[in-house]
Enzyme design. Structure first.
Site, PDB file in Angstrom:
ATOM      1  N   GLY A  17       0.821  -1.216   0.000  1.00 64.52           N
ATOM      2  CA  GLY A  17       0.000   0.000   0.000  1.00 64.52           C
ATOM      3  C   GLY A  17       0.847   1.254   0.000  1.00 64.52           C
ATOM      4  CG  LEU A 106      -2.730  -5.799  -5.128  1.00 67.74           C
ATOM      5  CD1 LEU A 106      -2.267  -4.599  -4.335  1.00 67.74           C
ATOM      6  CD2 LEU A 106      -1.668  -6.232  -6.133  1.00 67.74           C
ATOM      7  CB  SER A 108      -0.346 -14.171  -2.852  1.00 68.47           C
ATOM      8  OG  SER A 108       0.689 -15.095  -2.667  1.00 68.47           O
ATOM      9  CB  SER A 109       2.827 -16.407  -6.737  1.00 63.18           C
ATOM     10  OG  SER A 109       3.663 -16.397  -5.602  1.00 63.18           O
ATOM     11  CB  CYS A 110       0.699 -18.799  -2.079  1.00 64.50           C
ATOM     12  SG  CYS A 110      -0.541 -17.775  -1.303  1.00 64.50           S
ATOM     13  CE1 TYR A 137      -2.264 -13.305   2.478  1.00 63.58           C
ATOM     14  CE2 TYR A 137      -1.095 -14.364   0.668  1.00 63.58           C
ATOM     15  CZ  TYR A 137      -1.507 -13.218   1.319  1.00 63.58           C
ATOM     16  OH  TYR A 137      -1.157 -11.985   0.816  1.00 63.58           O
ATOM     17  CE  LYS A 141      -4.430 -11.736  -0.199  1.00 66.52           C
ATOM     18  NZ  LYS A 141      -4.890 -10.336  -0.202  1.00 66.52           N
ATOM     19  N   PRO A 164       0.724 -10.860  -7.505  1.00 65.53           N
ATOM     20  CG  PRO A 164       1.158  -9.330  -5.779  1.00 65.53           C
ATOM     21  CD  PRO A 164       0.045 -10.045  -6.505  1.00 65.53           C
ATOM     22  CB  THR A 165       6.201 -13.292  -7.855  1.00 63.59           C
ATOM     23  OG1 THR A 165       6.972 -14.370  -7.397  1.00 63.59           O
ATOM     24  CG2 THR A 165       7.092 -12.055  -8.000  1.00 63.59           C
ATOM     25  CG  HIS A 180       7.195 -12.719   3.012  1.00 62.47           C
ATOM     26  ND1 HIS A 180       6.427 -11.639   3.333  1.00 62.47           N
ATOM     27  CD2 HIS A 180       6.335 -13.675   2.586  1.00 62.47           C
ATOM     28  CE1 HIS A 180       5.153 -11.924   3.110  1.00 62.47           C
ATOM     29  NE2 HIS A 180       5.063 -13.154   2.661  1.00 62.47           N
ATOM     30  CD1 TRP A 203      14.690 -21.216   9.990  1.00 60.46           C
ATOM     31  CD2 TRP A 203      12.797 -20.311   9.201  1.00 60.46           C
ATOM     32  NE1 TRP A 203      14.189 -20.387  10.958  1.00 60.46           N
ATOM     33  CE2 TRP A 203      13.031 -19.821  10.507  1.00 60.46           C
ATOM     34  CE3 TRP A 203      11.665 -19.893   8.514  1.00 60.46           C
ATOM     35  CZ2 TRP A 203      12.170 -18.908  11.120  1.00 60.46           C
ATOM     36  CZ3 TRP A 203      10.806 -18.997   9.119  1.00 60.46           C
ATOM     37  CH2 TRP A 203      11.056 -18.512  10.412  1.00 60.46           C
ATOM     38  NE  ARG A 210       8.951 -19.780  -1.958  1.00 60.38           N
ATOM     39  CZ  ARG A 210       8.931 -21.112  -1.968  1.00 60.38           C
ATOM     40  NH1 ARG A 210       9.376 -21.783  -3.016  1.00 60.38           N
ATOM     41  NH2 ARG A 210       8.447 -21.783  -0.939  1.00 60.38           N
TER      42      ARG A 210
HETATM   43  O1  GFB Z   1       8.966 -15.955   1.925  1.00 62.40           O
HETATM   44  P1  GFB Z   1       8.711 -17.259   2.546  1.00 62.40           P
HETATM   45  O2  GFB Z   1       8.623 -17.300   4.027  1.00 62.40           O
HETATM   46  O3  GFB Z   1       7.385 -17.951   2.100  1.00 62.40           O
HETATM   47  O4  GFB Z   1       9.912 -18.207   2.028  1.00 62.40           O
HETATM   48  P2  GFB Z   1       6.897 -18.739   0.801  1.00 62.40           P
HETATM   49  C1  GFB Z   1      10.038 -19.462   2.531  1.00 62.40           C
HETATM   50  C2  GFB Z   1      11.240 -20.226   1.955  1.00 62.40           C
HETATM   51  O5  GFB Z   1      12.450 -19.656   2.448  1.00 62.40           O
HETATM   52  C3  GFB Z   1      11.147 -21.637   2.488  1.00 62.40           C
HETATM   53  C4  GFB Z   1      13.076 -20.584   3.344  1.00 62.40           C
HETATM   54  O6  GFB Z   1      11.754 -22.530   1.585  1.00 62.40           O
HETATM   55  C5  GFB Z   1      11.941 -21.520   3.784  1.00 62.40           C
HETATM   56  O7  GFB Z   1      12.411 -22.781   4.235  1.00 62.40           O
HETATM   57  N1  GFB Z   1      13.719 -19.841   4.447  1.00 62.40           N
HETATM   58  C6  GFB Z   1      15.014 -19.991   4.843  1.00 62.40           C
HETATM   59  C7  GFB Z   1      13.165 -18.905   5.239  1.00 62.40           C
HETATM   60  N2  GFB Z   1      15.286 -19.216   5.897  1.00 62.40           N
HETATM   61  C8  GFB Z   1      14.155 -18.517   6.163  1.00 62.40           C
HETATM   62  C9  GFB Z   1      13.834 -17.523   7.138  1.00 62.40           C
HETATM   63  O8  GFB Z   1      14.639 -17.137   7.966  1.00 62.40           O
HETATM   64  N3  GFB Z   1      12.575 -16.997   7.093  1.00 62.40           N
HETATM   65  C10 GFB Z   1      11.653 -17.400   6.157  1.00 62.40           C
HETATM   66  N4  GFB Z   1      10.440 -16.830   6.156  1.00 62.40           N
HETATM   67  N5  GFB Z   1      11.923 -18.359   5.249  1.00 62.40           N
HETATM   68  C11 GFB Z   1       4.819 -17.310   1.193  1.00 62.40           C
HETATM   69  C12 GFB Z   1       3.430 -17.616   1.668  1.00 62.40           C
HETATM   70  O9  GFB Z   1       5.359 -18.525   0.906  1.00 62.40           O
HETATM   71  O10 GFB Z   1       4.835 -16.545   0.029  1.00 62.40           O
HETATM   72  C13 GFB Z   1       2.584 -16.433   1.699  1.00 62.40           C
HETATM   73  O11 GFB Z   1       3.525 -18.229   2.935  1.00 62.40           O
HETATM   74  C14 GFB Z   1       2.729 -15.546   0.487  1.00 62.40           C
HETATM   75  O12 GFB Z   1       1.268 -16.871   1.799  1.00 62.40           O
HETATM   76  C15 GFB Z   1       4.167 -15.343   0.081  1.00 62.40           C
HETATM   77  O13 GFB Z   1       2.029 -16.107  -0.586  1.00 62.40           O
HETATM   78  C16 GFB Z   1       4.293 -14.611  -1.230  1.00 62.40           C
HETATM   79  O14 GFB Z   1       7.456 -18.159  -0.454  1.00 62.40           O
HETATM   80  O15 GFB Z   1       7.125 -20.204   0.989  1.00 62.40           O
END
Ligand code: GFB
Length: 310
Positions: A17, A106, A108-110, A137, A141, A164-165, A180, A203, A210
């Site tokens: 926003g 808006l 999300s790609s999920c 989520y 969406k 959006p991605t 994220h 993690w 991604r």
């Molecule tokens: O951005 P993220 O949390 O979500 O990325 P998603 C997750 C990926 O990054 C996984 C790795 O493969 C995690 O194992 N990762 C590694 C980490 N270290 C870390 C860390 O310290 N923090 C986080 N967060 N991840 C989201 C959805 O999915 O994408 C939402 O949960 C939304 O709903 C968003 O759609 C765009 O990409 O997996």
């Protein structure tokens, strides 16, 4: 949109926003309505109705949502579904009742199935099972997309949707648990550098891929498509390029200047293996991203440093 039109940006304090508001102001749109969540609880139907009746916006950018990274999505499942359904349902219905000229939703790609073919084409929606870590989520969406489509079909509302991605940029959330991956890695690698840690553990396995888009590029897409796109079909918005989480970590490590080792904790979830967007529809409509990933991360790291987190 005319420069004097009343524009409501729902979620103006969030990363998306606030980027839309910056873009609107830079283009000379100054009649922007902003309400914080303490002034207007978007989950409350009565409050939302009153707000629309009083303010009568001409255009609405629906960027308000409860968002977070993989851990937040996987932990607060009921809230991710309830809050997001309430926010979008209340706003879309109030927009219809109050004759908003156009609304941009808006997502999300999920929203795509976990194992959909890559790159993800818009047609793949609802062709398979969702990734479990972000199913609530995604369902919210998908409901938002369908509300826009059905209000268009049944009532003739000009409501459009963009998916959006993964996004990053100014005003992102750097919370270590709930953010994220990109902001989490900036913070973790920065902290490791300043505190002289010999190694750091991230993690998952690092193997999921991604795609990342700077939020200013998304804001450009929002304005461009609000002005030029009037179709039922939602559109993917991304760069069309992805990389493994391991590669992302290396890139951020170099930008931050950390020289320790990176280990991976495979007991933490990986999430969906890949979600690369097919962005050919958005490209054919005259939008393309401009900020390359390395440049965008450098800008974001500079912004992060001004926050004085560690
Ligand atoms: O951005 P993220 O949390 O979500 O990325 P998603 C997750 C990926 O990054 C996984 C790795 O493969 C995690 O194992 N990762 C590694 C980490 N270290 C870390 C860390 O310290 N923090 C986080 N967060 N991840 C989201 C959805 O999915 O994408 C939402 O949960 C939304 O709903 C968003 O759609 C765009 O990409 O997996």
């Amino acid at each position: 949109m005319n420069k004097t039109d009343k524009i409501y940006v729902a979620g103006h304090r969030g990363m998306v926003g606030s980027a839309i508001v910056r873009k609107l102001r830079s283009e000379g749109f100054n009649n922007i309505i902003e309400k914080t969540s303490s002034e207007l609880d978007l989950r409350n139907q009565e409050s939302v109705n009153k707000f629309f009746e009083t303010n009568k916006p001409d255009y609405v950018f629906l960027a308000a949502a409860k968002v977070g990274g993989i851990m937040a999505n996987n932990t607060y499942k009921a809230e991710f579904l309830y809050d997001n359904l309430m926010i979008e349902t209340n706003i879309i219905q109030a927009a219809y009742k109050n004759e908003v000229k156009k609304l941009l939703f808006l997502g999300s790609s999920c929203i795509y199935p976990k194992l959909a073919p890559q790159p993800l084409k818009e047609e793949y929606l609802l062709s398979g099972l969702l990734e479990s870590t972000n199913e609530p989520y995604a369902i919210a969406k998908i409901a938002g997309i369908k509300l826009c489509e059905y209000y268009r079909e049944q009532f003739g509302c000009n409501y459009i949707s963009l998916m959006p991605t993964n996004l990053y940029g100014p005003n992102d959330n750097y919370d270590l648990q709930n953010s994220h991956v990109l902001p989490a890695l900036i913070r973790k690698l920065h902290t490791a550098k300043v505190s002289g840690m010999p190694s750091i553990t991230l993690w998952g396995t690092g193997s999921p891929k991604r795609e990342f888009l700077h939020v200013d590029d998304l804001a450009n897409a929002c304005l461009h498509l609000m002005e030029h796109y009037n179709q039922k079909q939602f559109l993917n918005i991304g760069t069309g390029e992805d990389l493994t989480i391991k590669k992302l970590a290396e890139l951020i490590k170099n930008i931050v200047g950390y020289d320790g080792d990176i280990n991976w904790d495979a007991t933490k979830p990986d999430g969906t293996p890949r979600k690369l967007m097919d962005v050919s529809k958005a490209h054919s409509l005259g939008w393309t991203h401009e900020i390359a990933l390395e440049e965008g991360i450098k800008k974001t790291y500079a912004d992060f440093l001004t926050l004085n987190l560690n």
